[in-house]
Design an enzyme around this catalytic site. Structure first.
Site, PDB file in Angstrom:
ATOM      1  N   ARG A  82       0.755  -1.234   0.020  1.00  0.00           N
ATOM      2  CA  ARG A  82       0.096   0.019   0.195  1.00  0.00           C
ATOM      3  C   ARG A  82       0.840   1.234  -0.141  1.00  0.00           C
ATOM      4  O   ARG A  82       0.807   2.134  -0.727  1.00  0.00           O
ATOM      5  CB  ARG A  82      -0.737   0.106   1.294  1.00  0.00           C
ATOM      6  CG  ARG A  82      -2.410   0.007   1.171  1.00  0.00           C
ATOM      7  CD  ARG A  82      -2.810  -0.082   2.550  1.00  0.00           C
ATOM      8  NE  ARG A  82      -1.864  -0.648   3.487  1.00  0.00           N
ATOM      9  CZ  ARG A  82      -2.436  -0.565   4.834  1.00  0.00           C
ATOM     10  NH1 ARG A  82      -3.294  -0.154   5.199  1.00  0.00           N
ATOM     11  NH2 ARG A  82      -1.388  -1.351   5.689  1.00  0.00           N
TER      12      ARG A  82
ATOM     13  N   ILE B 224       0.666 -17.032   2.812  1.00  0.00           N
ATOM     14  CA  ILE B 224       0.738 -17.011   4.178  1.00  0.00           C
ATOM     15  C   ILE B 224      -0.214 -16.113   4.917  1.00  0.00           C
ATOM     16  O   ILE B 224       0.006 -15.664   6.141  1.00  0.00           O
ATOM     17  CB  ILE B 224       1.840 -17.129   4.902  1.00  0.00           C
ATOM     18  CG1 ILE B 224       2.948 -15.959   4.778  1.00  0.00           C
ATOM     19  CG2 ILE B 224       2.673 -18.408   4.497  1.00  0.00           C
ATOM     20  CD1 ILE B 224       4.044 -15.909   5.343  1.00  0.00           C
ATOM     21  N   ALA B 225      -1.042 -15.258   4.016  1.00  0.00           N
ATOM     22  CA  ALA B 225      -1.626 -14.157   4.652  1.00  0.00           C
ATOM     23  C   ALA B 225      -3.022 -14.503   5.040  1.00  0.00           C
ATOM     24  O   ALA B 225      -3.139 -14.648   6.552  1.00  0.00           O
ATOM     25  CB  ALA B 225      -1.970 -13.001   3.375  1.00  0.00           C
ATOM     26  N   ARG B 226      -4.053 -14.557   4.316  1.00  0.00           N
ATOM     27  CA  ARG B 226      -5.603 -15.011   4.736  1.00  0.00           C
ATOM     28  C   ARG B 226      -6.312 -15.642   3.591  1.00  0.00           C
ATOM     29  O   ARG B 226      -5.864 -15.279   2.249  1.00  0.00           O
ATOM     30  CB  ARG B 226      -6.388 -13.707   5.316  1.00  0.00           C
ATOM     31  CG  ARG B 226      -5.996 -13.249   6.611  1.00  0.00           C
ATOM     32  CD  ARG B 226      -6.620 -14.252   7.576  1.00  0.00           C
ATOM     33  NE  ARG B 226      -6.332 -13.701   8.974  1.00  0.00           N
ATOM     34  CZ  ARG B 226      -5.348 -14.183   9.825  1.00  0.00           C
ATOM     35  NH1 ARG B 226      -4.389 -14.761   9.281  1.00  0.00           N
ATOM     36  NH2 ARG B 226      -5.316 -13.502  10.974  1.00  0.00           N
TER      37      ARG B 226
ATOM     38  N   GLU C 144     -11.646 -21.581   5.212  1.00  0.00           N
ATOM     39  CA  GLU C 144     -10.946 -22.561   6.308  1.00  0.00           C
ATOM     40  C   GLU C 144     -11.805 -22.842   7.426  1.00  0.00           C
ATOM     41  O   GLU C 144     -12.496 -21.973   7.852  1.00  0.00           O
ATOM     42  CB  GLU C 144      -9.514 -22.234   6.203  1.00  0.00           C
ATOM     43  CG  GLU C 144      -9.406 -21.008   7.187  1.00  0.00           C
ATOM     44  CD  GLU C 144      -7.918 -20.564   7.295  1.00  0.00           C
ATOM     45  OE1 GLU C 144      -7.205 -20.622   6.313  1.00  0.00           O
ATOM     46  OE2 GLU C 144      -7.545 -20.363   8.436  1.00  0.00           O
TER      47      GLU C 144
ATOM     48  N   HIS D  38      -2.823 -23.678   8.264  1.00  0.00           N
ATOM     49  CA  HIS D  38      -2.764 -22.266   9.064  1.00  0.00           C
ATOM     50  C   HIS D  38      -1.633 -22.332  10.280  1.00  0.00           C
ATOM     51  O   HIS D  38      -2.173 -22.274  11.394  1.00  0.00           O
ATOM     52  CB  HIS D  38      -4.039 -22.012   9.488  1.00  0.00           C
ATOM     53  CG  HIS D  38      -4.121 -20.305   9.797  1.00  0.00           C
ATOM     54  ND1 HIS D  38      -5.290 -19.404   9.331  1.00  0.00           N
ATOM     55  CD2 HIS D  38      -3.180 -19.479  10.298  1.00  0.00           C
ATOM     56  CE1 HIS D  38      -5.064 -18.155   9.682  1.00  0.00           C
ATOM     57  NE2 HIS D  38      -3.914 -18.141  10.268  1.00  0.00           N
TER      58      HIS D  38
HETATM   59  C1  8YV Z   1      -3.084 -17.400  14.184  1.00  0.00           C
HETATM   60  C2  8YV Z   1      -2.512 -15.814  12.357  1.00  0.00           C
HETATM   61  O1  8YV Z   1      -2.807 -18.606  14.478  1.00  0.00           O
HETATM   62  O2  8YV Z   1      -1.612 -14.050  13.871  1.00  0.00           O
HETATM   63  C3  8YV Z   1      -2.243 -14.345  12.992  1.00  0.00           C
HETATM   64  O3  8YV Z   1      -2.560 -13.416  12.227  1.00  0.00           O
HETATM   65  O4  8YV Z   1      -3.089 -15.928  11.279  1.00  0.00           O
HETATM   66  C4  8YV Z   1      -2.068 -16.884  13.273  1.00  0.00           C
HETATM   67  O5  8YV Z   1      -1.013 -16.665  13.864  1.00  0.00           O
HETATM   68  C5  8YV Z   1      -4.242 -17.326  13.790  1.00  0.00           C
HETATM   69  O6  8YV Z   1      -5.094 -16.127  13.467  1.00  0.00           O
HETATM   70  C6  8YV Z   1      -5.305 -17.873  15.217  1.00  0.00           C
HETATM   71  O7  8YV Z   1      -5.754 -16.635  15.861  1.00  0.00           O
END
Ligand code: 8YV
Length: 338
Positions: free
Chosen positions: A189, A248-250, A279, A297
């Site tokens: 961004r 590894i984001a979302r 997920e 995850h």
């Molecule tokens: C978590 C994650 O395990 O911190 C984050 O944003 O994606 C992971 O570390 C997950 O979100 C569980 O709350």
């Protein structure tokens, strides 16, 4: 006569919810200061159960599985803080929490290096086809070894890595890539300061240029409505057929259906995914692809880091309930000093 002198002083313990299982010692410590409703069974609470539980407490420790929005908060008249055991907080509707006067906190920094390590591990496993190779051996194919008939991978060293999302974790991945002699380009961004760019050896480029020129693309950006399907069929079409894509984001940053089609058609080389749309379900077409490494995850999942995340989440919760500013407060406007 002072009758109170013989009466034991019972200080009221604030009620809190611990919505997911945490380490037993951490729970025991919480129980010393709070009346805890815990969910050590780890069954994710339904939206109705969550709404009811939040209506009965002053603070809550939650994870990404708990959606904290106006509906969840509608009965929560005494709630002061919801503390996420996670750095990403797309499970929070922050404006709704702010309107409700509820502090929102998360767990930055403590997981940066662990998550960057994992991003790099997933990239290496994907580019060098490590899980596929293991399946190959387990299927008794090692006897077919030849110079040309192995799972042949893509090199990392001296290739170009393109990082989309250059926050703390993205910068951690860039620094690791330098050790492999990789050229680092990034899109974000906002551009990093010249000092930070120098520390990461990273050059800022437009998204399209990154997609066209990177050999390995790593996604580390937060999920927002604007970032939904940052990578879809159009973006994949720009990528090299030899490229790998790491998420590894979302879930939701990548259009998983479009990715599965591209992997099956050989439009890109391979993908490594730690996060998925919807997920814990994984798109059935992704499960059919062999050129993919799948993880559940786990980017932050080391014992040390998960403990540090829980500890920081508890520190945030305690501070808020003690009338102090939590160290990682997201909606600072809600905090009012006593
Ligand atoms: C978590 C994650 O395990 O911190 C984050 O944003 O994606 C992971 O570390 C997950 O979100 C569980 O709350």
């Amino acid at each position: 006569m002072n009758t109170q002198a013989n009466t034991p002083q019972t200080t009221r313990k604030p009620k809190i919810l611990v919505a997911r299982a945490i380490f037993p010692e951490a729970l025991a410590k919480l129980e010393e200061s709070f009346e805890v409703r815990s969910n050590q069974s780890d069954q994710v609470l339904s939206p109705q159960e969550l709404q009811k539980a939040l209506s009965e407490v002053e603070g809550a420790l939650v994870a990404g599985s708990e959606r904290i929005d106006a509906a969840a908060l509608s009965q929560a008249k005494s709630l002061k803080v919801v503390s996420n055991i996670s750095v990403g907080y797309n499970n929070f509707d922050v404006p709704a929490m702010t309107v409700a006067g509820v502090m929102a906190t998360n767990t930055p920094d403590v997981l940066t290096d662990t998550t960057a390590d994992f991003g790099f591990a997933l990239l290496m496993a994907t580019a060098r086809r490590i899980t596929e190779s293991e399946h190959w051996v387990r299927a008794g194919k090692w006897g077919q070894w030849s110079i040309v008939n192995n799972p042949l991978g893509m090199d990392l060293h001296h290739s170009t890595i393109g990082i989309i999302g250059m926050g703390r974790i993205g910068q951690g991945i860039a620094k690791r890539a330098l050790g492999f002699g990789m050229k680092v380009i990034y899109h974000n961004r906002s551009r990093l300061s010249p000092e930070d760019e120098k520390a990461c050896g990273a050059a800022y480029v437009a998204k399209e240029e990154l997609l066209r020129t990177a050999d390995h693309i790593v996604l580390v950006l937060p999920y927002t409505a604007q970032n939904h399907h940052t990578i879809g069929a159009q973006e994949i079409a720009l990528m090299k057929p030899t490229a790998t894509l790491i998420n590894i984001a979302r879930g939701g940053i990548v259009d998983d259906a479009a990715l599965a089609q591209a992997l099956q058609a050989g439009k890109i080389f391979a993908a490594g995914l730690d996060v998925f749309e919807g997920e814990p379900a994984v798109h059935p077409e992704l499960l059919k692809c062999s050129n993919i490494v799948i993880a559940p995850h786990i980017a932050s999942a080391t014992e040390k880091t998960r403990r540090a995340m829980v500890d920081l989440a508890i520190e945030n919760l305690r501070a808020a309930l003690d009338g102090k500013k939590p160290p990682s407060l997201i909606n600072a406007e809600v905090f009012k000093a006593d």
